[in-house]
Write a protein that holds these residues in place. Structure first.
Motif, mmCIF file in Angstrom:
data_model
loop_
_atom_site.group_PDB
_atom_site.id
_atom_site.type_symbol
_atom_site.label_atom_id
_atom_site.label_comp_id
_atom_site.label_asym_id
_atom_site.label_seq_id
_atom_site.Cartn_x
_atom_site.Cartn_y
_atom_site.Cartn_z
ATOM 1 N N ASN A 205 46.889 42.435 40.486
ATOM 2 C CA ASN A 205 45.992 41.927 41.521
ATOM 3 C C ASN A 205 44.637 42.632 41.483
ATOM 4 O O ASN A 205 43.611 42.050 41.844
ATOM 5 C CB ASN A 205 46.631 42.079 42.903
ATOM 6 C CG ASN A 205 47.121 40.756 43.451
ATOM 7 O OD1 ASN A 205 46.459 39.730 43.311
ATOM 8 N ND2 ASN A 205 48.285 40.766 44.077
ATOM 9 N N ALA A 206 44.633 43.879 41.033
ATOM 10 C CA ALA A 206 43.363 44.585 40.869
ATOM 11 C C ALA A 206 42.603 44.063 39.654
ATOM 12 O O ALA A 206 41.367 43.976 39.669
ATOM 13 C CB ALA A 206 43.615 46.085 40.736
ATOM 14 N N ASN A 207 43.336 43.705 38.608
ATOM 15 C CA ASN A 207 42.692 43.250 37.369
ATOM 16 C C ASN A 207 42.215 41.803 37.443
ATOM 17 O O ASN A 207 41.168 41.455 36.903
ATOM 18 C CB ASN A 207 43.659 43.400 36.195
ATOM 19 C CG ASN A 207 43.965 44.844 35.864
ATOM 20 O OD1 ASN A 207 43.227 45.750 36.239
ATOM 21 N ND2 ASN A 207 45.068 45.077 35.171
ATOM 22 N N ALA A 209 40.562 39.116 39.336
ATOM 23 C CA ALA A 209 39.690 38.890 40.494
ATOM 24 C C ALA A 209 39.284 37.413 40.516
ATOM 25 O O ALA A 209 38.366 36.988 39.814
ATOM 26 C CB ALA A 209 38.468 39.779 40.425
ATOM 27 N N SER A 211 37.920 33.968 42.520
ATOM 28 C CA SER A 211 37.027 33.603 43.611
ATOM 29 C C SER A 211 37.822 32.982 44.752
ATOM 30 O O SER A 211 39.026 32.713 44.612
ATOM 31 C CB SER A 211 35.963 32.615 43.119
ATOM 32 O OG SER A 211 36.578 31.425 42.630
ATOM 33 N N LYS A 215 44.868 35.140 45.385
ATOM 34 C CA LYS A 215 45.587 36.333 44.952
ATOM 35 C C LYS A 215 46.877 35.969 44.226
ATOM 36 O O LYS A 215 47.444 34.895 44.436
ATOM 37 C CB LYS A 215 45.942 37.211 46.158
ATOM 38 C CG LYS A 215 44.750 37.772 46.912
ATOM 39 C CD LYS A 215 44.027 38.837 46.120
ATOM 40 C CE LYS A 215 42.940 39.505 46.935
ATOM 41 N NZ LYS A 215 42.211 40.528 46.141
ATOM 42 N N LEU A 245 37.272 33.510 37.407
ATOM 43 C CA LEU A 245 38.162 34.648 37.201
ATOM 44 C C LEU A 245 37.425 35.723 36.427
ATOM 45 O O LEU A 245 36.851 35.473 35.362
ATOM 46 C CB LEU A 245 39.417 34.227 36.432
ATOM 47 C CG LEU A 245 40.298 35.364 35.890
ATOM 48 C CD1 LEU A 245 40.834 36.232 37.020
ATOM 49 C CD2 LEU A 245 41.445 34.803 35.048
ATOM 50 N N ASN A 246 37.474 36.912 36.964
ATOM 51 C CA ASN A 246 36.951 38.086 36.285
ATOM 52 C C ASN A 246 38.137 39.007 36.028
ATOM 53 O O ASN A 246 38.827 39.401 36.959
ATOM 54 C CB ASN A 246 35.903 38.785 37.167
ATOM 55 C CG ASN A 246 35.300 39.995 36.489
ATOM 56 O OD1 ASN A 246 35.910 41.045 36.447
ATOM 57 N ND2 ASN A 246 34.089 39.827 35.974
ATOM 58 N N TYR A 247 38.379 39.329 34.754
ATOM 59 C CA TYR A 247 39.527 40.168 34.412
ATOM 60 C C TYR A 247 39.047 41.556 33.973
ATOM 61 O O TYR A 247 38.306 41.690 33.004
ATOM 62 C CB TYR A 247 40.359 39.535 33.297
ATOM 63 C CG TYR A 247 41.593 40.340 32.955
ATOM 64 C CD1 TYR A 247 42.697 40.329 33.808
ATOM 65 C CD2 TYR A 247 41.644 41.131 31.820
ATOM 66 C CE1 TYR A 247 43.819 41.090 33.526
ATOM 67 C CE2 TYR A 247 42.769 41.893 31.525
ATOM 68 C CZ TYR A 247 43.847 41.870 32.384
ATOM 69 O OH TYR A 247 44.965 42.632 32.100
ATOM 70 N N LYS A 248 39.454 42.567 34.705
ATOM 71 C CA LYS A 248 39.076 43.959 34.443
ATOM 72 C C LYS A 248 37.563 44.132 34.392
ATOM 73 O O LYS A 248 37.055 44.992 33.680
ATOM 74 C CB LYS A 248 39.718 44.462 33.147
ATOM 75 C CG LYS A 248 41.201 44.759 33.261
ATOM 76 C CD LYS A 248 41.714 45.496 32.035
ATOM 77 C CE LYS A 248 43.154 45.928 32.204
ATOM 78 N NZ LYS A 248 43.667 46.710 31.048
ATOM 79 N N GLY A 249 36.860 43.304 35.138
ATOM 80 C CA GLY A 249 35.421 43.445 35.216
ATOM 81 C C GLY A 249 34.674 43.044 33.966
ATOM 82 O O GLY A 249 33.472 43.291 33.852
ATOM 83 N N ASN A 252 34.757 36.542 32.192
ATOM 84 C CA ASN A 252 34.525 35.529 33.217
ATOM 85 C C ASN A 252 34.988 34.165 32.716
ATOM 86 O O ASN A 252 34.526 33.684 31.678
ATOM 87 C CB ASN A 252 33.036 35.475 33.579
ATOM 88 C CG ASN A 252 32.596 36.704 34.357
ATOM 89 O OD1 ASN A 252 33.020 36.899 35.480
ATOM 90 N ND2 ASN A 252 31.781 37.540 33.730
#
Length: 483
Positions: A205-207, A209, A211, A215, A245-249, A252
């Motif tokens: 859930n942290a990884n 992200a 919009s 969750k 979706l952004n995965y581990k910052g 995209n």
């Protein structure tokens, strides 16, 4: 492949007898079931997993020994090696056997038989452990590679390991693609499987992200047989929404929400406060419990491998992902509505697809009343049932396993997960009161394992009177004496 091609491809196929570092696996090209053997061997030679015989022969059909196989696995699948190169008193394979023991592939070095031919089945088990995967996935890969028989040849070992290298877990895994399968499920393919830490619910859930506040409701689950494709259970998607979706910052992606609802067949009462909804794989509906790597071993013959298009035997399958935190609405014929909650771990048990939902605490189904079931994420073909008077389960005996664990035995096998989230109370002759809750998925026939809560422990010399918490069961004069 003629002899000239063989010699041109590599010096030969053999296990490297001396030391040698493994070159980075990330540089390897993606393997396929039909990758030519000469490419496979060239790759392993470049990684110093293999080197040649002095006569330049390939010997691909020769049987590989256990010692050779262990070394190939340790080097190609990047297992941690400790210590220095073998001394003159040690066998050449000792460091690799020790590494395999440390990684949990082998129980002990003492029982290892280095010179025996390696079996195909043992190779599958060892590679599965090295990759922290299920054996069924590796068996599927072997089937695709047409590896058959009892003993493993050198060529087959090389082909299997090059294919398996793709499945080495990586903290640097990146998303390749994402698609919505239905209102509650995404399918995401990565460049490599995630680490076990990245697969946990909290870390995922942290990884991930999304919009619009979307969750995950449970952890990502690898599909059996896939290299790095995951089933991702999420909250119900909003119709018409395109999520980013952004995965581990770093990555995209955009993905359109699905408006596909899960197609269930029947709603049915099972206890005075619980009902279930049923679906069948013959109708093209598959619970993810039967197709994920984590559950493949426990589900036995019911476990399956879907193809990349989620078809089974040519039939398109709709996937039910994790139902954790899912809810539905139960409406009586008088118009009263209740929000009901999914009962954890009941969606794929005993080869069935019958997730259960429980009424709020203190509520029961009224005999003779007709109820209908609705939800924003599933639709039931036969969504109504008339409640009946259902007798509670009968607890016949309670026995202690240890100071914190109990075996609770019913008068008859319920044939289903009716223990789920149930508790009993133990009133001690010393004036204490303990509570024990069912440990999910421990039922064997009429017996389920219950664990004491809140640090409670059984005390020697105390006699406990057993009382079910709630109306789910009765216990007539059932007592537990602790010696």
């Amino acid at each position: 492949m003629n002899k000239i091609q063989q010699k041109a491809a590599i010096a030969a196929l053999a296990v490297l007898i001396g030391g040698g570092a493994l070159l980075p696996v990330q540089s390897a090209k993606a393997a396929s079931f039909d990758q030519p053997l000469e490419q496979v061997i060239k790759q392993l030679v470049s990684q110093k997993v293999l080197n040649g015989y002095q006569d330049g022969s390939m010997r691909a059909e020769s049987k590989v020994t256990n010692a050779e196989l262990i070394k190939m696995i340790v080097l190609s699948l990047d297992l941690q090696q400790t210590g220095s190169a073998p001394s003159g008193k040690e066998k050449w394979y000792t460091p690799y056997v020790n590494a395999a023991v440390a990684a949990g592939l082998l129980e002990s070095a003492q029982d290892f038989k280095p010179n025996q031919p390696a079996s195909v089945s043992d190779a599958g088990e060892l590679i599965a452990k090295a990759l922290q995967r299920d054996a069924k996935s590796v068996q599927y890969w072997m089937s695709g590679l047409k590896i058959t028989g009892k003993q493993l040849s050198r060529g087959d070992a090389a082909r299997l390991l090059v294919y398996s290298e793709q499945a080495i877990r990586s903290a640097d895994a990146k998303i390749v693609s994402i698609k919505a399968l239905n209102k509650i499920t995404f399918e995401v393919t990565f460049t490599a499987p995630l680490t076990l830490e990245d697969e946990t619910t909290d870390q995922a859930n942290a990884n991930f992200a999304f919009s619009d506040g979307l969750k995950l409701v449970n952890q990502p689950r690898l599909k059996t047989g896939a290299i790095a494709t995951y089933i991702i259970p999420v909250q119900t998607m909003k119709p018409g929404t395109t999520y980013s979706l952004n995965y581990k910052g770093e990555h995209n992606f955009t993905v359109a929400a699905s408006d596909e609802t899960i197609k269930l067949q029947n709603a049915r009462q099972v206890t005075s406060d619980t009902f279930e909804v049923e679906s069948f794989r013959r109708d093209g509906v598959m619970d993810y419990g039967y197709l994920i790597s984590a559950y493949a071993g426990g589900h036995g013959a019911n476990a399956v491998v879907l193809d990349e298009n989620n078809k089974l035997g040519g039939q398109q399958m709709q996937i039910i992902s994790s139902l954790a935190t899912r809810q539905a609405v139960l409406t009586s014929e008088t118009g009263e509505q209740m929000t009901v909650n999914y009962v954890g771990y009941t969606q794929s048990t005993d080869g069935k697809q019958e997730p259960k939902f429980r009424l709020p605490a203190g509520k029961t189904l009224q005999p003779g009343m007709k109820y209908s079931v609705t939800s924003d994420w599933f639709v039931v073909a036969n969504n109504s049932f008339t409640a009946q008077s259902v007798e509670p389960l009968e607890i016949k005996a309670v026995d202690s396993v240890n100071e914190t664990t109990l075996n609770v035995t019913l008068a008859a096998d319920p044939g289903d997960e009716l223990f789920a989230y149930r508790s009993i109370q133990l009133k001690g002759s010393d004036g204490t009161t303990l509570t024990a809750q069912y440990k999910v998925q421990t039922r064997k026939g009429a017996v389920g394992v219950f664990e004491l809560q809140n640090g409670g422990k059984l005390q020697a010399g105390v006699q406990y009177e057993i009382t079910p918490v709630g109306s789910w069961a009765v216990a007539n004069a059932v007592e537990l004496s602790v010696n």
